[in-house]
Design an enzyme around this catalytic site. Structure first.
Site, PDB file in Angstrom:
ATOM      1  CD  GLU A 247      -2.764   1.525   2.398  1.00  0.00           C
ATOM      2  OE1 GLU A 247      -3.433   2.315   2.702  1.00  0.00           O
ATOM      3  OE2 GLU A 247      -2.636   0.161   3.150  1.00  0.00           O
ATOM      4  CG  HIS A 553      -4.286   7.506  -0.010  1.00  0.00           C
ATOM      5  ND1 HIS A 553      -4.120   8.313   1.182  1.00  0.00           N
ATOM      6  CD2 HIS A 553      -3.879   6.257   0.318  1.00  0.00           C
ATOM      7  CE1 HIS A 553      -4.078   7.458   2.145  1.00  0.00           C
ATOM      8  NE2 HIS A 553      -3.930   6.212   1.823  1.00  0.00           N
TER       9      HIS A 553
END
Length: 568
Positions: A247, A553
């Site tokens: 991630e 993100h």
């Protein structure tokens, strides 16, 4: 019971063809599709010519006679001649059209149908045994042989596995070479499924280190990148924390949280409870007899005797408590014990078995339904763990100064406190979550678990966490704390002895068993995880309070680069 409809078992490769790899072209497809159970002519054998010339002839014939017949029928329509009246040349053209159509259908049509059959067989998870002796080639896309297979002996072993003479799971014991067993099993798997394992690494791994401990029937290993976050200043020591994750933004976010803690003077932690649990379920013929055992277990005079029996299972196992829970004729008994530096599931299970055997003398009518009755509770989100704890129960705290909140976390005290109250407390309560009073504790726990060889499935209860942020010093600073009642970790056993995971534990200074103070390494690892979670919580909550989470993100967790070619 699985009630899904299962498709018939695909036939095994024959001894002649199982060791070879037909080309993935139309010839191999038509060959497998054109032959019957007893063998026969293939579509590509229609002419004694090379395949490409045979295809060219029938393509030309098909379109030529089709063109000729269309022109003839157009002339008949113009002259009002019935279409069913044909001469010799038209009859020959019709027969040629039919013959060429049959050839092209046999060559291309069957291959098209087989592609669906092969795809369906790939998802079939169970084969019937009725057709085990069928001797037909599996219509699948075969792959090239593994270059590591270079001997006739290896090929003979592959054939034995393909034919069912040697179970694939027994290769290690039969060959005495774990690496060679993995190579042969990998090749068998590719031939059986017709699917390539290219991209799944095989070289560079010690397969002997997992034999009988970590993984059965290996065919390779999965690569997970390990990032470093820190330094985490915790209890006066600095730690560089390894995180195995895919991630994006996670390691960077935790780095920011570690920086905030470092600039504010560090964090402090304590392990306030330590004990692994196992809860067998037993049954009696009546609820009264089950209640008799409950009273026996709750009698403190009997505990010392049971502790002696329990502790015989290990040098480190020490029974801490017994918590029975009655349900009619059944009784769930939750045993809790310390396990040194091991995570301790096997250790506590052995001790529980000793106690059950001992209790059978005074309660011969006791029936043991299962060594685990889910009252433990292992690898499940459970209120009993949230309340009583399991593994290491840890609290960690830090005071974050106002200037650090503004300069590093890019937000302010009031926004952080307001978000924490409405998200962590109110939102979680509305969702009815057990142990989920946090922003993303599971992210940090999972990454450190994988890097240090812990059981990833125990992330479920190990991520139970309550994050609390309150303003102090007249609203200038914040006191941030996390409480994690069931961090289940060990520094010996399981995956911790693997080379990569052992290196990560060594980086943290908690590798193996502590000689001077048994259990101190595993407790220290638990506090490092708690401190890392605190850093992660601070960073994520600050990003959300400042409105930067989506932007971050989009920058770090999404990529327009096509790295598939580089990876392969």
């Amino acid at each position: 019971m699985d009630s899904r409809r299962r498709s018939p078992k695909p036939p095994r490769p024959t001894a002649v063809n199982a060791g070879t790899h037909p080309r993935n072209d139309k010839a191999s497809s038509s060959s497998s599709g054109g032959e019957g159970r007893g063998g026969g002519a293939k579509a590509s054998d229609a002419l004694p010519l090379p395949l490409y010339l045979t295809n060219a002839v029938f393509f030309t014939l098909f379109f030529s006679v089709a063109y000729y017949l269309l022109h003839r029928w157009r002339d008949k329509i113009r002259t009002s001649t019935p279409l069913h009246v044909v001469n010799l040349s038209e009859l020959a053209a019709i027969l040629s059209l039919i013959a060429s159509f049959i050839y092209l259908l046999g060559f291309f049509g069957i291959d098209f149908v087989q592609s669906f059959i092969s795809r369906a067989s790939h998802y079939d998870d169970a084969w019937d045994d009725d057709d085990a002796d069928d001797d037909v080639i599996v219509p699948a896309k075969f792959v090239d042989a593994d270059p590591a297979l270079c001997s006739e002996e290896d090929e003979e072993i592959i054939q034995a596995v393909l034919n069912g003479d040697v179970p694939s799971y027994s290769l290690e014991s039969k060959l005495g070479d774990c690496k060679r067993a993995a190579v042969i099993r990998r090749e068998w798997l590719q031939r059986t499924t017709g699917r390539s394992l290219q991209g799944l690494p095989l070289e560079g791994f010690d397969y002997g280190s997992i034999l009988g401990q970590c993984c059965e029937s290996p065919v390779g290993y999965v690569q997970i990148p390990v990032g470093i976050a820190g330094p985490l200043l915790l209890d006066g020591f600095e730690y560089m924390v390894p995180m195995a994750t895919t991630e994006g933004c996670l390691v960077a976010s935790m780095n920011r949280g570690c920086k905030a803690i470092l600039l504010s003077g560090g964090a402090d932690s304590r392990v306030y409870r330590d004990g692994m649990t196992r809860a067998p379920v037993v049954k009696f013929a009546s609820a009264v007899r089950a209640c008799d055992l409950l009273c026996y277990l709750e009698n403190r005079a009997n505990f010392d005797t049971l502790a002696v029996v329990f502790n015989r299972s290990s040098r480190f196992a020490r029974l801490q408590s017994i918590f029975p829970s009655l349900s009619g004729m059944t009784l769930h008994v939750r045993f809790n014990c310390t396990t040194g530096d091991a995570m301790g599931m096997n250790m506590v299970s052995k001790g529980v078995q000793n106690v059950l055997d001992y209790l059978q003398n005074d309660f011969p009518d006791m029936e043991v339904i299962g060594i685990s009755g889910n009252f433990c509770s292992d690898k499940k989100s459970a209120a009993v763990n949230w309340i009583l704890g399991r593994g290491k129960s840890v609290v960690c705290e830090a005071v974050i100064k106002e200037e650090v909140i503004k300069e590093v976390l890019k937000t302010n005290v009031s926004k952080l406190v307001q978000l924490q109250q409405n998200k962590i407390f109110v939102g979680t309560a509305m969702a009815g979550t057990v142990g989920g009073y946090n922003a993303h504790a599971s992210n940090i726990v999972s990454a450190i678990f994988i890097a240090t060889g812990q059981d990833p499935a125990q992330n479920v209860e190990s991520s139970h966490c309550l994050t609390n942020i309150v303003s102090i010093n007249d609203g200038k600073d914040i006191h941030a704390s996390i409480t994690m009642p069931c961090i289940e970790v060990g520094t010996i056993g399981g995956g911790t002895q693997l080379a990569s995971q052992s290196a990560c534990l060594n980086m943290l200074g908690v590798k193996g068993a502590s000689q001077g103070s048994p259990g101190s390494n595993s407790r220290r690892l638990a506090t490092i995880i708690a401190g890392s979670v605190l850093a992660g919580e601070l960073s994520l909550l600050s990003a959300m309070a400042a409105g930067d989470m989506v932007k971050s993100h989009m920058k770090y967790n999404r990529s327009s680069k096509d790295i598939s070619n580089a990876a392969s």
